[in-house]
Write an enzyme that holds these catalytic residues in place. Structure first.
Site, PDB file in Angstrom:
ATOM      1  N   ARG A  86       0.835  -1.205   0.000  1.00 44.02           N
ATOM      2  CA  ARG A  86       0.000   0.000   0.000  1.00 44.02           C
ATOM      3  C   ARG A  86       0.869   1.253   0.000  1.00 44.02           C
ATOM      4  O   ARG A  86       0.519   2.259  -0.585  1.00 44.02           O
ATOM      5  CB  ARG A  86      -0.874  -0.034   1.263  1.00 44.02           C
ATOM      6  CG  ARG A  86      -2.064   0.881   1.242  1.00 44.02           C
ATOM      7  CD  ARG A  86      -2.782   0.930   2.601  1.00 44.02           C
ATOM      8  NE  ARG A  86      -2.775  -0.297   3.349  1.00 44.02           N
ATOM      9  CZ  ARG A  86      -3.746  -1.216   3.326  1.00 44.02           C
ATOM     10  NH1 ARG A  86      -4.804  -1.039   2.568  1.00 44.02           N
ATOM     11  NH2 ARG A  86      -3.648  -2.311   4.060  1.00 44.02           N
ATOM     12  N   TYR A  87       1.978   1.189   0.721  1.00 44.42           N
ATOM     13  CA  TYR A  87       2.904   2.324   0.821  1.00 44.42           C
ATOM     14  C   TYR A  87       4.207   1.896   0.162  1.00 44.42           C
ATOM     15  O   TYR A  87       4.624   0.742   0.287  1.00 44.42           O
ATOM     16  CB  TYR A  87       3.187   2.666   2.289  1.00 44.42           C
ATOM     17  CG  TYR A  87       1.955   2.792   3.154  1.00 44.42           C
ATOM     18  CD1 TYR A  87       1.209   3.972   3.168  1.00 44.42           C
ATOM     19  CD2 TYR A  87       1.537   1.737   3.955  1.00 44.42           C
ATOM     20  CE1 TYR A  87       0.085   4.089   3.969  1.00 44.42           C
ATOM     21  CE2 TYR A  87       0.414   1.849   4.762  1.00 44.42           C
ATOM     22  CZ  TYR A  87      -0.312   3.025   4.771  1.00 44.42           C
ATOM     23  OH  TYR A  87      -1.426   3.136   5.563  1.00 44.42           O
ATOM     24  N   ARG A 105       7.121  -0.121   2.250  1.00 42.76           N
ATOM     25  CA  ARG A 105       6.860  -1.276   3.106  1.00 42.76           C
ATOM     26  C   ARG A 105       5.741  -2.155   2.568  1.00 42.76           C
ATOM     27  O   ARG A 105       4.864  -1.663   1.847  1.00 42.76           O
ATOM     28  CB  ARG A 105       6.529  -0.832   4.534  1.00 42.76           C
ATOM     29  CG  ARG A 105       5.382   0.158   4.639  1.00 42.76           C
ATOM     30  CD  ARG A 105       5.578   1.018   5.890  1.00 42.76           C
ATOM     31  NE  ARG A 105       4.477   1.930   6.153  1.00 42.76           N
ATOM     32  CZ  ARG A 105       4.390   3.150   5.635  1.00 42.76           C
ATOM     33  NH1 ARG A 105       5.297   3.583   4.777  1.00 42.76           N
ATOM     34  NH2 ARG A 105       3.382   3.934   5.941  1.00 42.76           N
ATOM     35  N   CYS A 163      -5.156 -17.167  14.592  1.00 40.37           N
ATOM     36  CA  CYS A 163      -4.719 -16.381  15.742  1.00 40.37           C
ATOM     37  C   CYS A 163      -4.960 -17.214  17.001  1.00 40.37           C
ATOM     38  O   CYS A 163      -5.819 -18.090  16.999  1.00 40.37           O
ATOM     39  CB  CYS A 163      -5.552 -15.109  15.870  1.00 40.37           C
ATOM     40  SG  CYS A 163      -5.498 -14.076  14.405  1.00 40.37           S
ATOM     41  N   CYS A 205     -10.663 -11.723  17.875  1.00 44.66           N
ATOM     42  CA  CYS A 205     -11.232 -10.494  18.430  1.00 44.66           C
ATOM     43  C   CYS A 205     -12.528 -10.194  17.682  1.00 44.66           C
ATOM     44  O   CYS A 205     -12.561 -10.259  16.448  1.00 44.66           O
ATOM     45  CB  CYS A 205     -10.244  -9.343  18.262  1.00 44.66           C
ATOM     46  SG  CYS A 205      -8.561  -9.778  18.756  1.00 44.66           S
ATOM     47  N   CYS A 241     -12.292  -7.574  14.830  1.00 43.33           N
ATOM     48  CA  CYS A 241     -11.159  -7.716  13.910  1.00 43.33           C
ATOM     49  C   CYS A 241     -11.477  -7.153  12.524  1.00 43.33           C
ATOM     50  O   CYS A 241     -12.490  -7.496  11.926  1.00 43.33           O
ATOM     51  CB  CYS A 241     -10.785  -9.186  13.786  1.00 43.33           C
ATOM     52  SG  CYS A 241      -9.458  -9.445  12.605  1.00 43.33           S
ATOM     53  N   ARG A 288      -9.943  -7.901   9.937  1.00 42.40           N
ATOM     54  CA  ARG A 288      -9.779  -8.972   8.938  1.00 42.40           C
ATOM     55  C   ARG A 288     -10.649 -10.163   9.301  1.00 42.40           C
ATOM     56  O   ARG A 288     -10.312 -11.306   8.996  1.00 42.40           O
ATOM     57  CB  ARG A 288      -8.308  -9.380   8.829  1.00 42.40           C
ATOM     58  CG  ARG A 288      -7.412  -8.260   8.344  1.00 42.40           C
ATOM     59  CD  ARG A 288      -6.084  -8.752   7.762  1.00 42.40           C
ATOM     60  NE  ARG A 288      -5.325  -7.622   7.287  1.00 42.40           N
ATOM     61  CZ  ARG A 288      -4.197  -7.159   7.863  1.00 42.40           C
ATOM     62  NH1 ARG A 288      -3.681  -7.780   8.903  1.00 42.40           N
ATOM     63  NH2 ARG A 288      -3.579  -6.098   7.366  1.00 42.40           N
ATOM     64  N   ASP A 306     -12.101  -0.003  12.723  1.00 40.13           N
ATOM     65  CA  ASP A 306     -12.434  -0.057  11.294  1.00 40.13           C
ATOM     66  C   ASP A 306     -13.879  -0.499  11.071  1.00 40.13           C
ATOM     67  O   ASP A 306     -14.525  -1.050  11.956  1.00 40.13           O
ATOM     68  CB  ASP A 306     -11.472  -1.024  10.588  1.00 40.13           C
ATOM     69  CG  ASP A 306     -10.051  -0.491  10.612  1.00 40.13           C
ATOM     70  OD1 ASP A 306      -9.857   0.662  10.183  1.00 40.13           O
ATOM     71  OD2 ASP A 306      -9.151  -1.214  11.088  1.00 40.13           O
ATOM     72  N   ASP A 328      -7.599   4.222   9.324  1.00 37.82           N
ATOM     73  CA  ASP A 328      -7.308   3.625   8.019  1.00 37.82           C
ATOM     74  C   ASP A 328      -8.461   4.023   7.115  1.00 37.82           C
ATOM     75  O   ASP A 328      -9.609   3.619   7.355  1.00 37.82           O
ATOM     76  CB  ASP A 328      -7.229   2.094   8.146  1.00 37.82           C
ATOM     77  CG  ASP A 328      -5.806   1.611   8.006  1.00 37.82           C
ATOM     78  OD1 ASP A 328      -5.214   1.866   6.944  1.00 37.82           O
ATOM     79  OD2 ASP A 328      -5.309   0.984   8.954  1.00 37.82           O
ATOM     80  N   LYS A 361      -3.364   4.937   6.085  1.00 38.64           N
ATOM     81  CA  LYS A 361      -3.596   5.338   7.474  1.00 38.64           C
ATOM     82  C   LYS A 361      -3.187   6.800   7.633  1.00 38.64           C
ATOM     83  O   LYS A 361      -2.125   7.192   7.157  1.00 38.64           O
ATOM     84  CB  LYS A 361      -2.677   4.456   8.320  1.00 38.64           C
ATOM     85  CG  LYS A 361      -3.052   4.294   9.743  1.00 38.64           C
ATOM     86  CD  LYS A 361      -2.046   3.395  10.445  1.00 38.64           C
ATOM     87  CE  LYS A 361      -2.380   1.922  10.337  1.00 38.64           C
ATOM     88  NZ  LYS A 361      -1.622   1.214   9.353  1.00 38.64           N
TER      89      LYS A 361
END
Ligand code: SF4
Length: 374
Positions: free
Chosen positions: A111-112, A115, A124, A128, A131, A133, A294, A331, A338
């Site tokens: 995205r950037y 990185r 996981c 959560c 989440c 995702r 999000d 984001d 972000k």
């Protein structure tokens, strides 16, 4: 050629470890939650249908943090499914931060310019409820990257010399065995222009015993910097075991940062947020991001407003050391990245005279000053 990394094998070995260490104790069904007295048995059927869509996993370390007698327990609120998850608001979306829009090859998000995210696994130690995702992670989510996909991701990184940092995320990369993590770290470190490896994880809190010296050593690679970013949302999560797990990274020369998701009923009050930031700093973990939650499907009940978030940030700034200040970020939905979202302390005065620009600046008590002074 990079060494091939067989992640199917890695996942099998993780599952074996888990089976031995904790899987039988991790709560993964609505019935298990009822047996542990985290929900009443009359809610099983209702929550089962939610769990069919969004996985449940509450590790023993997290169960120990929950007060079952507290209807509003801030730890339970993060991990125990809620009927409100059925309500999907109009702006919510399956891929809220637009990972897929910036994914040139499977498992990689670029995205950037400098990185990339590398998502090796989609499992996981805990799931959560907020989440971002949530449509990708869990047993019914996406599959761990195949050896071929890993090779394609490495090839992409190698072909893009502007990539300075690789962020291992997912899913939680620290579910992988030290042997697999070491192989990945070494393969990435062998790419000359990659200078920094960053790992995003919940493991030190959810499964602190997993942070062994072997796992820590796996992330250390000669000549490259490694950072670990801890996801922590409530001061109670920072138990002595969790902090000891973090200290193992830090003492080995791996600096730690934190990211926190601002969540209604969990940490959206100044006292809780301040306590969390202080505990992190006391544990030598620098608060890095406070994320505005999000627009993941079925999570509106856990989101605050941006105005609430800005007011909390003002209180943090007014009462706590600069070390305790994360950046409050959003984001932008769809994948535009972000950005910090305030609060603002500085405003330019309208330039009526075409003279030097003057500013109105607000101090932490809310008093306005002109800069430069008249
Ligand atoms: S640990 Fe991270 S990736 Fe996993 S469920 Fe929680 S927020 Fe999502």
């Amino acid at each position: 050629m990079p060494r091939r990394t067989d992640f199917s094998f890695a996942m099998r070995s993780f599952m074996k470890d888990e089976a031995r260490d904790m899987a039988d104790k991790t709560l993964r069904t609505a019935s298990a939650l009822a047996e542990a007295e985290l929900i009443s048995s009359d809610r099983i059927a209702q929550l089962q249908s939610i769990a069919a869509q969004y996985a449940i996993a509450i590790s023993p370390a997290i169960v120990d943090l929950i007060d079952p007698s507290d209807q509003h327990d801030p730890i339970a609120r993060q991990f125990v499914p809620d009927p409100a998850e059925r309500v999907v608001s109009p702006h919510e979306r399956a891929d809220p931060i637009g990972d897929d829009a910036h994914s040139p090859v499977d498992g990689l998000v670029h995205r950037y310019a400098d990185r990339v995210l590398l998502k090796l696994v989609y499992v996981c130690p805990v799931y959560c409820r907020f989440c971002f995702r949530r449509e990708m992670v869990g047993p019914r989510g996406r599959r761990a990257l195949s050896a071929e996909a890993i090779a394609a991701a490495y090839a992409y990184i190698r072909a893009h010399p502007e990539i300075w940092e690789v962020i291992l995320t997912g899913g939680d990369p620290l579910v992988l065995s030290p042997r697999r993590l070491r192989a990945v770290a070494r393969d990435l470190a062998a790419i000359e222009h990659v200078k920094v490896l960053r790992v995003h994880t919940r493991v030190p809190i959810a499964s602190p015993a997993r942070v062994t010296r072997d796992l820590v050593r796996a992330l250390k690679v000669q000549g490259k910097a490694a950072y670990v970013v801890l996801h922590a949302n409530h001061p109670r999560e920072l138990t002595s075991e969790a902090l000891a797990a973090c200290a193992r990274f830090i003492d080995a020369g791996i600096p730690m940062l934190s990211q926190t998701v601002l969540l209604r009923g969990v940490n959206d009050d100044a006292e809780t947020l301040g306590k969390l930031m202080r505990r992190l700093v006391e544990g030598r973990i620098k608060p890095y991001y406070l994320h505005h939650a999000d627009l993941a499907p079925g999570t509106a009940h856990l989101r605050t407003t941006i105005a609430d978030g800005q007011a909390l940030m003002r209180q943090l700034r007014g009462h706590h050391s600069g070390l305790c200040q994360p950046a409050y970020v959003l984001d932008i939905p769809g994948g535009s990245g972000k950005v910090p979202i305030g609060p603002q302390y500085l405003a330019a005065e309208p330039d009526e005279s075409a003279g030097p620009v003057r500013y109105q600046i607000e101090d932490v008590s809310g008093v306005r000053h002109t800069y430069p002074p008249e």
